[in-house]
Design a protein around this motif. Sequence first.
Motif, PDB file in Angstrom:
ATOM      1  N   GLU A  63      30.897  78.387-104.587  1.00  0.00           N
ATOM      2  CA  GLU A  63      31.500  79.034-105.748  1.00  0.00           C
ATOM      3  C   GLU A  63      30.436  79.733-106.584  1.00  0.00           C
ATOM      4  OE1 GLU A  63      34.772  79.423-106.393  1.00  0.00           O
ATOM      5  OE2 GLU A  63      34.930  78.564-104.370  1.00  0.00           O
ATOM      6  N   LEU A  64      29.219  79.199-106.569  1.00  0.00           N
ATOM      7  CA  LEU A  64      28.108  79.805-107.289  1.00  0.00           C
ATOM      8  C   LEU A  64      27.459  80.937-106.494  1.00  0.00           C
ATOM      9  CD1 LEU A  64      26.381  76.528-108.574  1.00  0.00           C
ATOM     10  CD2 LEU A  64      27.853  78.061-109.894  1.00  0.00           C
ATOM     11  N   PHE A  65      27.561  80.858-105.169  1.00  0.00           N
ATOM     12  CA  PHE A  65      26.941  81.853-104.277  1.00  0.00           C
ATOM     13  C   PHE A  65      28.004  82.411-103.333  1.00  0.00           C
ATOM     14  CE2 PHE A  65      23.622  78.999-105.650  1.00  0.00           C
ATOM     15  CZ  PHE A  65      22.518  79.814-105.857  1.00  0.00           C
ATOM     16  N   PRO A  66      28.962  83.173-103.858  1.00  0.00           N
ATOM     17  CA  PRO A  66      30.079  83.644-103.023  1.00  0.00           C
ATOM     18  C   PRO A  66      29.663  84.535-101.861  1.00  0.00           C
ATOM     19  CG  PRO A  66      30.063  84.734-105.168  1.00  0.00           C
ATOM     20  CD  PRO A  66      29.089  83.611-105.261  1.00  0.00           C
ATOM     21  N   ARG A  67      28.524  85.216-101.982  1.00  0.00           N
ATOM     22  CA  ARG A  67      28.071  86.087-100.888  1.00  0.00           C
ATOM     23  C   ARG A  67      27.854  85.283 -99.605  1.00  0.00           C
ATOM     24  NH1 ARG A  67      24.568  90.922 -99.916  1.00  0.00           N
ATOM     25  NH2 ARG A  67      24.792  91.546-102.085  1.00  0.00           N
ATOM     26  N   LEU A  68      27.484  84.009 -99.729  1.00  0.00           N
ATOM     27  CA  LEU A  68      27.178  83.204 -98.548  1.00  0.00           C
ATOM     28  C   LEU A  68      28.421  82.750 -97.787  1.00  0.00           C
ATOM     29  CD1 LEU A  68      24.328  80.915 -99.967  1.00  0.00           C
ATOM     30  CD2 LEU A  68      24.093  83.013 -98.623  1.00  0.00           C
ATOM     31  N   LYS A  69      29.593  82.845 -98.391  1.00  0.00           N
ATOM     32  CA  LYS A  69      30.816  82.356 -97.743  1.00  0.00           C
ATOM     33  C   LYS A  69      31.069  83.049 -96.411  1.00  0.00           C
ATOM     34  CE  LYS A  69      33.327  81.005-101.947  1.00  0.00           C
ATOM     35  NZ  LYS A  69      34.546  81.250-102.764  1.00  0.00           N
ATOM     36  N   ALA A  70      30.767  84.338 -96.343  1.00  0.00           N
ATOM     37  CA  ALA A  70      31.038  85.102 -95.121  1.00  0.00           C
ATOM     38  C   ALA A  70      30.013  84.831 -94.025  1.00  0.00           C
ATOM     39  CB  ALA A  70      31.064  86.595 -95.439  1.00  0.00           C
ATOM     40  N   TYR A  71      28.920  84.122 -94.363  1.00  0.00           N
ATOM     41  CA  TYR A  71      27.823  83.946 -93.416  1.00  0.00           C
ATOM     42  C   TYR A  71      27.628  82.493 -92.993  1.00  0.00           C
ATOM     43  CZ  TYR A  71      26.572  88.543 -95.343  1.00  0.00           C
ATOM     44  OH  TYR A  71      26.597  89.847 -95.754  1.00  0.00           O
ATOM     45  N   LEU A  72      28.587  81.643 -93.237  1.00  0.00           N
ATOM     46  CA  LEU A  72      28.386  80.215 -93.007  1.00  0.00           C
ATOM     47  C   LEU A  72      27.996  79.888 -91.569  1.00  0.00           C
ATOM     48  CD1 LEU A  72      31.226  78.618 -95.158  1.00  0.00           C
ATOM     49  CD2 LEU A  72      28.755  78.480 -95.538  1.00  0.00           C
ATOM     50  N   ASP A  73      28.505  80.640 -90.609  1.00  0.00           N
ATOM     51  CA  ASP A  73      28.217  80.351 -89.207  1.00  0.00           C
ATOM     52  C   ASP A  73      27.144  81.276 -88.629  1.00  0.00           C
ATOM     53  OD1 ASP A  73      30.139  78.279 -89.033  1.00  0.00           O
ATOM     54  OD2 ASP A  73      31.728  79.775 -88.882  1.00  0.00           O
ATOM     55  N   ARG A  74      26.482  82.028 -89.493  1.00  0.00           N
ATOM     56  CA  ARG A  74      25.422  82.933 -89.054  1.00  0.00           C
ATOM     57  C   ARG A  74      24.072  82.233 -89.199  1.00  0.00           C
ATOM     58  NH1 ARG A  74      25.410  89.030 -91.225  1.00  0.00           N
ATOM     59  NH2 ARG A  74      27.454  88.819 -90.214  1.00  0.00           N
ATOM     60  N   ALA A  75      23.162  82.484 -88.269  1.00  0.00           N
ATOM     61  CA  ALA A  75      21.823  81.897 -88.356  1.00  0.00           C
ATOM     62  C   ALA A  75      21.113  82.399 -89.607  1.00  0.00           C
ATOM     63  CB  ALA A  75      21.016  82.243 -87.118  1.00  0.00           C
ATOM     64  N   GLY A  76      20.395  81.502 -90.262  1.00  0.00           N
ATOM     65  CA  GLY A  76      19.678  81.889 -91.471  1.00  0.00           C
ATOM     66  C   GLY A  76      18.698  83.014 -91.231  1.00  0.00           C
ATOM     67  N   GLY A  77      18.071  83.022 -90.054  1.00  0.00           N
ATOM     68  CA  GLY A  77      17.103  84.058 -89.742  1.00  0.00           C
ATOM     69  C   GLY A  77      17.707  85.431 -89.564  1.00  0.00           C
ATOM     70  N   ALA A  78      19.044  85.521 -89.401  1.00  0.00           N
ATOM     71  CA  ALA A  78      19.713  86.806 -89.231  1.00  0.00           C
ATOM     72  C   ALA A  78      20.091  87.444 -90.564  1.00  0.00           C
ATOM     73  CB  ALA A  78      20.972  86.630 -88.379  1.00  0.00           C
ATOM     74  N   LEU A  79      19.894  86.725 -91.670  1.00  0.00           N
ATOM     75  CA  LEU A  79      20.222  87.260 -92.976  1.00  0.00           C
ATOM     76  C   LEU A  79      19.121  88.201 -93.461  1.00  0.00           C
ATOM     77  CD1 LEU A  79      21.454  84.031 -94.826  1.00  0.00           C
ATOM     78  CD2 LEU A  79      22.794  85.631 -93.448  1.00  0.00           C
ATOM     79  N   SER A  80      19.481  89.071 -94.399  1.00  0.00           N
ATOM     80  CA  SER A  80      18.474  89.920 -95.032  1.00  0.00           C
ATOM     81  C   SER A  80      17.569  89.052 -95.910  1.00  0.00           C
ATOM     82  CB  SER A  80      19.146  90.983 -95.898  1.00  0.00           C
ATOM     83  OG  SER A  80      19.756  90.389 -97.036  1.00  0.00           O
ATOM     84  N   GLY A  81      16.441  89.626 -96.355  1.00  0.00           N
ATOM     85  CA  GLY A  81      15.522  88.870 -97.199  1.00  0.00           C
ATOM     86  C   GLY A  81      16.190  88.382 -98.474  1.00  0.00           C
ATOM     87  N   GLY A  82      16.993  89.224 -99.102  1.00  0.00           N
ATOM     88  CA  GLY A  82      17.679  88.832-100.318  1.00  0.00           C
ATOM     89  C   GLY A  82      18.701  87.738-100.069  1.00  0.00           C
ATOM     90  N   GLU A  83      19.425  87.833 -98.954  1.00  0.00           N
ATOM     91  CA  GLU A  83      20.408  86.795 -98.617  1.00  0.00           C
ATOM     92  C   GLU A  83      19.712  85.474 -98.292  1.00  0.00           C
ATOM     93  OE1 GLU A  83      23.677  89.976 -96.836  1.00  0.00           O
ATOM     94  OE2 GLU A  83      22.253  88.984 -95.515  1.00  0.00           O
ATOM     95  N   GLN A  84      18.547  85.553 -97.641  1.00  0.00           N
ATOM     96  CA  GLN A  84      17.779  84.329 -97.379  1.00  0.00           C
ATOM     97  C   GLN A  84      17.326  83.686 -98.681  1.00  0.00           C
ATOM     98  OE1 GLN A  84      14.592  84.832 -94.563  1.00  0.00           O
ATOM     99  NE2 GLN A  84      15.893  85.805 -93.031  1.00  0.00           N
ATOM    100  N   GLN A  85      16.966  84.511 -99.673  1.00  0.00           N
ATOM    101  CA  GLN A  85      16.562  83.950-100.968  1.00  0.00           C
ATOM    102  C   GLN A  85      17.741  83.261-101.644  1.00  0.00           C
ATOM    103  OE1 GLN A  85      13.206  83.992-102.562  1.00  0.00           O
ATOM    104  NE2 GLN A  85      14.468  82.326-103.334  1.00  0.00           N
ATOM    105  N   LEU A  86      18.913  83.869-101.575  1.00  0.00           N
ATOM    106  CA  LEU A  86      20.111  83.230-102.129  1.00  0.00           C
ATOM    107  C   LEU A  86      20.391  81.916-101.409  1.00  0.00           C
ATOM    108  CD1 LEU A  86      22.449  86.328-102.567  1.00  0.00           C
ATOM    109  CD2 LEU A  86      21.395  84.992-104.393  1.00  0.00           C
ATOM    110  N   LEU A  87      20.210  81.893-100.095  1.00  0.00           N
ATOM    111  CA  LEU A  87      20.412  80.668 -99.333  1.00  0.00           C
ATOM    112  C   LEU A  87      19.401  79.600 -99.743  1.00  0.00           C
ATOM    113  CD1 LEU A  87      21.661  78.956 -97.108  1.00  0.00           C
ATOM    114  CD2 LEU A  87      20.233  80.186 -95.434  1.00  0.00           C
ATOM    115  N   ALA A  88      18.138  79.995 -99.936  1.00  0.00           N
ATOM    116  CA  ALA A  88      17.121  79.030-100.349  1.00  0.00           C
ATOM    117  C   ALA A  88      17.457  78.434-101.715  1.00  0.00           C
ATOM    118  CB  ALA A  88      15.746  79.705-100.390  1.00  0.00           C
ATOM    119  N   LEU A  89      17.926  79.262-102.628  1.00  0.00           N
ATOM    120  CA  LEU A  89      18.345  78.774-103.942  1.00  0.00           C
ATOM    121  C   LEU A  89      19.539  77.838-103.819  1.00  0.00           C
ATOM    122  CD1 LEU A  89      18.094  82.123-105.945  1.00  0.00           C
ATOM    123  CD2 LEU A  89      16.720  80.074-106.357  1.00  0.00           C
TER     124      LEU A  89
END
Length: 258
Positions: free
Chosen positions: A142-168
């Motif tokens: 709910e705090l990071f809605p952008r990640l909802k669409a990527y739940l089954d995607r490998a973390g390494g396949a995300l963009s740098g900004g999306e990886q930062q959101l995932l790390a947070l």
Amino acid sequence: MSVNPVNSVDSATLAGTHGEAGAAPLFEVERLASGYGRIPILGELSFAVRGGEHVGILGHNGMGKTTLLRTLTGHLPTTSGRVRFAGQDITHWSPTARAKAGIGYVPQGREIFPALTVRENLRVGCLLARGGEEDTIAGILELFPRLKAYLDRAGGALSGGEQQLLALARCLCAGPRIVLLDEPTEGIQPSIIDEIIDTLKDVARRRDLTILLVEQNLNFIASLSNRILILQKGTVTREIPPDVVHDPALLDEFVGIA
């Protein structure tokens, strides 16, 4: 604009100038020294952060910013001085004990697990969560809605900004009271930096989160910080208001890093 930075950190700075009046600091560093083997990096470093504050740390490369965060999280040993968190002396606590106490850390370079999916990365973050895994992840999404669409995607396949959101997001799964961020905009496209600023502000507001931020992006650190500490040669030398960083002449005059 009138600016009156100090030449050395006074008692008001050590106690913190924001947060609830009269409240004890949430995070307190007193005459801290640390380094790598026989190479000293930090020396006689002191400052404090009150609950709910957002404090930035600014300085040239090589001044000890990452060393400071690694020492505060227990990844580097303290050679002298004291670190207190929520009234407890944690100077010699392990990184795991500090994380369990409520100290979150997002290191430089993010350090997500690239072969694991977004969901699996979040599950790792839930290892220290106080609630159930499913509820914790649902709340984080709910705090990071952008990640909802990527739940089954490998973390390494995300963009740098999306990886930062995932790390947070992974860090926040444990429910920390304070988060230490090391260069969160490094290697990120400008288009997503504003989203990270907005996300951090929203998360901090909703969760009463305290933030200690090391960052070289001047707009980013000014947007998030109540006050900024200047780190030079391993010690805090000054405190400046965030609006100083928008004036290169003043920044160069008072800080010398413009």
